[in-house]
Design a protein around this motif. Structure first.
Motif, PDB file in Angstrom:
ATOM      1  N   GLN A  99       0.790  -1.221   0.000  1.00  0.00           N
ATOM      2  CA  GLN A  99       0.000   0.000   0.000  1.00  0.00           C
ATOM      3  C   GLN A  99       0.830   1.282   0.000  1.00  0.00           C
ATOM      4  O   GLN A  99       1.978   1.319   0.418  1.00  0.00           O
ATOM      5  CB  GLN A  99      -0.867   0.005   1.262  1.00  0.00           C
ATOM      6  N   GLU A 100       0.179   2.353  -0.437  1.00  0.00           N
ATOM      7  CA  GLU A 100       0.684   3.695  -0.207  1.00  0.00           C
ATOM      8  C   GLU A 100       0.381   4.095   1.235  1.00  0.00           C
ATOM      9  O   GLU A 100      -0.161   3.306   2.007  1.00  0.00           O
ATOM     10  CB  GLU A 100       0.002   4.676  -1.163  1.00  0.00           C
ATOM     11  N   ILE A 101       0.653   5.354   1.589  1.00  0.00           N
ATOM     12  CA  ILE A 101       0.337   5.833   2.928  1.00  0.00           C
ATOM     13  C   ILE A 101      -1.164   5.884   3.175  1.00  0.00           C
ATOM     14  O   ILE A 101      -1.592   6.061   4.320  1.00  0.00           O
ATOM     15  CB  ILE A 101       0.948   7.226   3.181  1.00  0.00           C
TER      16      ILE A 101
ATOM     17  N   CYS B 284       4.976   4.090  -3.266  1.00  0.00           N
ATOM     18  CA  CYS B 284       5.323   5.077  -2.241  1.00  0.00           C
ATOM     19  C   CYS B 284       5.866   4.339  -1.015  1.00  0.00           C
ATOM     20  O   CYS B 284       6.904   3.670  -1.091  1.00  0.00           O
ATOM     21  CB  CYS B 284       4.114   5.946  -1.938  1.00  0.00           C
ATOM     22  N   LEU B 285       5.205   4.409   0.132  1.00  0.00           N
ATOM     23  CA  LEU B 285       5.598   3.640   1.317  1.00  0.00           C
ATOM     24  C   LEU B 285       5.773   2.167   0.956  1.00  0.00           C
ATOM     25  O   LEU B 285       6.759   1.522   1.346  1.00  0.00           O
ATOM     26  CB  LEU B 285       4.534   3.792   2.401  1.00  0.00           C
ATOM     27  N   GLY B 286       4.836   1.628   0.184  1.00  0.00           N
ATOM     28  CA  GLY B 286       4.920   0.230  -0.221  1.00  0.00           C
ATOM     29  C   GLY B 286       6.071  -0.049  -1.160  1.00  0.00           C
ATOM     30  O   GLY B 286       6.640  -1.145  -1.151  1.00  0.00           O
ATOM     31  N   GLY B 287       6.444   0.932  -1.991  1.00  0.00           N
ATOM     32  CA  GLY B 287       7.613   0.775  -2.844  1.00  0.00           C
ATOM     33  C   GLY B 287       8.880   0.655  -2.019  1.00  0.00           C
ATOM     34  O   GLY B 287       9.763  -0.169  -2.303  1.00  0.00           O
ATOM     35  N   THR B 288       8.972   1.473  -0.982  1.00  0.00           N
ATOM     36  CA  THR B 288      10.096   1.377  -0.053  1.00  0.00           C
ATOM     37  C   THR B 288      10.164  -0.011   0.560  1.00  0.00           C
ATOM     38  O   THR B 288      11.233  -0.639   0.632  1.00  0.00           O
ATOM     39  CB  THR B 288       9.953   2.439   1.053  1.00  0.00           C
ATOM     40  N   LEU B 289       9.017  -0.521   0.985  1.00  0.00           N
ATOM     41  CA  LEU B 289       8.971  -1.833   1.621  1.00  0.00           C
ATOM     42  C   LEU B 289       9.258  -2.962   0.636  1.00  0.00           C
ATOM     43  O   LEU B 289       9.840  -3.984   1.008  1.00  0.00           O
ATOM     44  CB  LEU B 289       7.618  -2.037   2.288  1.00  0.00           C
ATOM     45  N   SER B 290       8.877  -2.792  -0.619  1.00  0.00           N
ATOM     46  CA  SER B 290       9.174  -3.804  -1.626  1.00  0.00           C
ATOM     47  C   SER B 290      10.681  -3.964  -1.785  1.00  0.00           C
ATOM     48  O   SER B 290      11.202  -5.084  -1.856  1.00  0.00           O
ATOM     49  CB  SER B 290       8.527  -3.420  -2.962  1.00  0.00           C
TER      50      SER B 290
END
Length: 277
Positions: free
Chosen positions: A37-39, A163-169
């Motif tokens: 997810q995004e934020i 976004c946030l989820g891209g960082t986590l990926s």
């Protein structure tokens, strides 16, 4: 063929929640894609992306990072986040993460609504301290899909996030040696010291106008090359942050279409065990 969806509790004690989509009449285990997810949480947009990925022939699973033991954390309730996002859509990208400019834009709202939106935005824009918990949940999600969930048991897992989820990926790619591939949509690069730990291909999609994120991509690419990590990226001219989100004014259809096509191609490459002509 229709797509079947449901919310699921998982984890050792059922502490985590997530939204799953899969082809309704396919019973054998399929490769899976974690949709991060995004934020804005696992909102309508993320659920739509999850269903799209399922229609491409995968088990698609979106972990709800803001839930614990079946309940949303205070201030992260989806109705509160949806209201904050609607307000956020009315301001310019330069104001998005600037508290002073946000406050100026909020000034015209009734006091109670203004305070509630500002509180929620303050929370969703300050999730950095929650990254260790998010990372643990994402790693647990990958293992659960691979080793426990009946519809993806024993098959490969890949991740994609925004976004946030891209960082986590990207962080998951460095943490999970069994991950097959990771897609980063306008997320921050993994910590430099963790890049040599990545053992799967990574691809990234970025907006030219999203300077804070995109300016760091060449350094990530250089570190990946030195570490022998396969990292391919695309920067779209004229695209802002969140160019893939078709519920936001930042949506850029040409960039989104190209990135989605490349994502499906990437998933086909990393998650297909064998193909016979």
């Amino acid at each position: 063929m229709s797509v079947e969806t449901e919310w699921i509790r998982y984890g050792e004690n059922g502490e985590y929640s997530g939204y799953v989509a899969r082809m309704a009449d396919v019973r054998e285990p399929l490769p899976s894609v974690i949709v991060l997810q995004e934020i804005w949480g696992v909102d309508g947009h993320i659920q739509d992306v999850t269903r799209r990925i399922a229609k491409a022939g995968y088990v698609a699973f979106a972990p709800d990072l803001f839930s614990k033991d079946g309940f949303r954390q205070a201030g992260f309730e989806q109705d509160r986040i949806d209201e904050a996002k609607l307000f956020h859509n009315t301001i310019k990208p330069a104001q998005w993460a600037d508290p002073e400019q946000r406050q100026a834009a909020l000034a015209s709202l009734p006091v109670q609504k203004r305070d509630q939106i500002e509180s929620t935005l303050g929370k969703v824009f300050n999730t950095g301290g929650m990254l260790p918990d998010f990372t643990r949940q994402v790693a647990a999600t990958s293992a659960w899909l691979r080793d426990t969930y009946e519809y993806s048991y024993g098959r490969g897992v890949a991740s994609m996030g925004f976004c946030l989820g891209g960082t986590l990926s990207g962080r998951l790619a460095a943490l999970d040696p069994e991950l097959r591939g990771a897609v980063i949509f306008y997320g921050s690069a993994p910590p430099s010291e963790s890049i040599p730990e990545i053992q799967c291909p990574v691809t990234g999609f970025y907006g030219e106008l999203d300077k804070r994120i995109t300016s760091a991509v060449p350094e990530f690419a250089e570190a990946a090359e030195k570490a022998g990590v396969a990292f391919e990226y695309h920067i779209y001219d004229g695209a802002q942050h969140a160019f893939f989100n078709d519920t936001r004014p930042s949506y850029y259809v040409d960039a989104a279409r190209d990135a989605y096509g490349r994502t499906l191609q990437f998933m086909q490459q990393v998650l297909t065990d064998s193909i016979q002509a």
